[in-house]
Design an enzyme around this catalytic site. Structure first.
Site, PDB file in Angstrom:
ATOM      1  N   SER A  43       0.838  -1.192   0.000  1.00  0.00           N
ATOM      2  CA  SER A  43       0.000   0.000   0.000  1.00  0.00           C
ATOM      3  C   SER A  43       0.873   1.242   0.000  1.00  0.00           C
ATOM      4  O   SER A  43       2.106   1.159   0.071  1.00  0.00           O
ATOM      5  CB  SER A  43      -0.915   0.012   1.231  1.00  0.00           C
ATOM      6  OG  SER A  43      -0.149   0.255   2.397  1.00  0.00           O
ATOM      7  N   ARG A  44       0.212   2.388  -0.075  1.00  0.00           N
ATOM      8  CA  ARG A  44       0.925   3.645   0.101  1.00  0.00           C
ATOM      9  C   ARG A  44       1.397   3.742   1.551  1.00  0.00           C
ATOM     10  O   ARG A  44       0.779   3.151   2.450  1.00  0.00           O
ATOM     11  CB  ARG A  44       0.012   4.831  -0.237  1.00  0.00           C
ATOM     12  CG  ARG A  44      -0.544   4.800  -1.648  1.00  0.00           C
ATOM     13  CD  ARG A  44      -1.314   6.088  -1.960  1.00  0.00           C
ATOM     14  NE  ARG A  44      -2.347   6.378  -0.965  1.00  0.00           N
ATOM     15  CZ  ARG A  44      -3.576   5.895  -0.995  1.00  0.00           C
ATOM     16  NH1 ARG A  44      -3.932   5.057  -1.966  1.00  0.00           N
ATOM     17  NH2 ARG A  44      -4.453   6.232  -0.062  1.00  0.00           N
ATOM     18  N   TYR A  66       4.826  -0.691  -3.545  1.00  0.00           N
ATOM     19  CA  TYR A  66       4.417  -1.438  -4.737  1.00  0.00           C
ATOM     20  C   TYR A  66       5.608  -2.039  -5.475  1.00  0.00           C
ATOM     21  O   TYR A  66       5.551  -3.173  -5.965  1.00  0.00           O
ATOM     22  CB  TYR A  66       3.643  -0.533  -5.693  1.00  0.00           C
ATOM     23  CG  TYR A  66       2.413   0.115  -5.091  1.00  0.00           C
ATOM     24  CD1 TYR A  66       1.631  -0.543  -4.145  1.00  0.00           C
ATOM     25  CD2 TYR A  66       2.035   1.403  -5.473  1.00  0.00           C
ATOM     26  CE1 TYR A  66       0.505   0.055  -3.608  1.00  0.00           C
ATOM     27  CE2 TYR A  66       0.906   2.005  -4.938  1.00  0.00           C
ATOM     28  CZ  TYR A  66       0.149   1.330  -3.998  1.00  0.00           C
ATOM     29  OH  TYR A  66      -0.963   1.925  -3.467  1.00  0.00           O
ATOM     30  N   LEU A  82      -5.407   0.778  -8.435  1.00  0.00           N
ATOM     31  CA  LEU A  82      -4.925   2.103  -8.067  1.00  0.00           C
ATOM     32  C   LEU A  82      -5.758   3.185  -8.768  1.00  0.00           C
ATOM     33  O   LEU A  82      -6.620   2.874  -9.598  1.00  0.00           O
ATOM     34  CB  LEU A  82      -3.447   2.225  -8.448  1.00  0.00           C
ATOM     35  CG  LEU A  82      -2.517   1.187  -7.826  1.00  0.00           C
ATOM     36  CD1 LEU A  82      -1.101   1.346  -8.362  1.00  0.00           C
ATOM     37  CD2 LEU A  82      -2.539   1.302  -6.302  1.00  0.00           C
ATOM     38  N   LYS A 105     -10.730  -1.437 -14.312  1.00  0.00           N
ATOM     39  CA  LYS A 105     -11.149  -0.534 -15.378  1.00  0.00           C
ATOM     40  C   LYS A 105     -11.062   0.909 -14.871  1.00  0.00           C
ATOM     41  O   LYS A 105     -11.227   1.161 -13.670  1.00  0.00           O
ATOM     42  CB  LYS A 105     -12.560  -0.888 -15.865  1.00  0.00           C
ATOM     43  CG  LYS A 105     -13.620  -1.001 -14.766  1.00  0.00           C
ATOM     44  CD  LYS A 105     -14.166   0.342 -14.355  1.00  0.00           C
ATOM     45  CE  LYS A 105     -15.031   0.236 -13.132  1.00  0.00           C
ATOM     46  NZ  LYS A 105     -14.994   1.438 -12.317  1.00  0.00           N
TER      47      LYS A 105
END
Length: 346
Positions: A43-44, A66, A82, A105
């Protein structure tokens, strides 16, 4: 280059992100799919604590970022949910790291970027698929069967309406123009995909009008028409101002087929209504987990080294039409050709 990172028939997944929606819906779909294993998450930095908790709940390795996850040689595939603006970059990075990719998407917001991904996937001998979970619910397959049966005659009009409300000031990434926000590249993707799915090709021209909620810098609602030629058309609306709604109707020369909730979740039956001169009837489609079915279909394509059920050609078409809608709205609803460069059609 082998299709799997290790000598195993298990597809080992990593997930780039650990939001509550992902951990509630998509990650369980991966973990519950036979032959798949949720092996790692990242994750961030500001969501490191949440990622650690998610990792513990699934027994998955938690990577600090990541890039480190992509460098994990034990992983075969990654899921990328993301912000829209990051989809192309991280998909290309994942392919360069030898990973198969299921990317949310829109896979890309331009057809050229779709082509870049397609070339990278071919060079890496890896599978890439755009995630349209609704396509994998049995009610969509049953709708296609009913259409193919000829019961409603020749398909002439597709009507689609997809929406869910997002509050102003919520900090939702869909309200941020720099992150690829706006209704078109979120719920609008479904409204575009339905007519493409059932007509089987892109429209000749599109026309769209956008509206913006006061104080918001992206389009929040849209209404569009698509001309598929030979008297066939689509009329769609989509929005992040209101909802929820995930409805579509196929109008044929002798009747219609309606799906009232294309986003039917696990625990909720799908309902299809068929209307012809012979009367009206409803078919109930048993509850299914379309996230899990999507993962299973992707994994099968990887194992069998076959074309993914949501093909890269499908993704190119979705991006082309979405970009044409944006161009039309910018030209005050002008008819825009979807072939070649987006041009105004008199």
């Amino acid at each position: 280059m082998t299709r799997f990172a290790a000598d195993s028939t298990t597809l080992r997944w990593g997930v780039l992100g650990a939001t509550s929606y992902i951990s509630t819906h998509v990650m369980p779909g991966i973990a519950r799919t036979p032959g798949c294993e949720l092996s790692a998450v990242a994750s961030r930095p500001e969501r490191a604590a949440a990622a650690a908790e998610v990792g513990r709940s699934f027994g998955a390795t938690v990577h600090p970022d990541y890039g480190t996850l992509l460098a994990d040689d034990a992983l075969d595939a990654v899921y990328i949910p993301l912000p829209n603006s990051d989809h192309v970059d991280w998909t290309l990075r994942a392919l360069a790291a030898g990973k198969h990719v299921l990317v949310e998407k829109p896979m890309a917001m331009t057809e050229n970027d779709c082509v870049r991904i397609e070339k990278a996937a071919e060079a890496a001998s890896r599978t890439v698929m755009e995630a349209f979970m609704y396509r994998f619910h049995p009610q969509q397959r049953r709708t296609a069967e009913l259409l193919a049966s000829g019961e409603i005659g020749e398909l002439r009009v597709v009507r689609a309406s997809f929406a869910f409300g997002i509050e102003s000031g919520s900090g939702n990434i869909r309200l941020e123009p720099s992150l690829g926000g706006g209704a078109t590249w979120d719920v609008g993707c479904y409204a575009v995909d339905v007519p493409l799915l059932f007509f089987g090709h892109v429209p000749q021209t599109v026309s769209a009008r956008f509206s913006r909620r006061p104080g918001i810098d992206v389009e929040t609602s849209a209404v569009a028409t698509m001309d598929f030629g030979q008297g066939r058309s689509a009329v769609v609306d989509y929005s992040i101002d209101y909802g929820p709604r995930s409805y579509y109707e196929l109008q044929g020369t002798r009747g219609s087929i309606t799906v009232r909730n294309a986003w039917a979740m696990e625990g909720e039956d799908g309902v299809i209504t068929v209307l012809t001169h012979d009367g009206i009837r409803e078919e109930t489609i048993p509850s299914a987990n379309h996230y899990q079915l999507q993962v299973a279909a992707f994994a099968e394509a990887v194992r069998d080294n076959v074309l993914a059920p949501m093909s890269l050609a499908d993704s190119r078409n979705t991006a082309r039409v979405g970009a044409s809608l944006v161009a039309s709205a910018a030209a005050d609803g002008a008819n825009i050709a979807t072939t070649g460069d987006a041009t105004v059609v008199p």
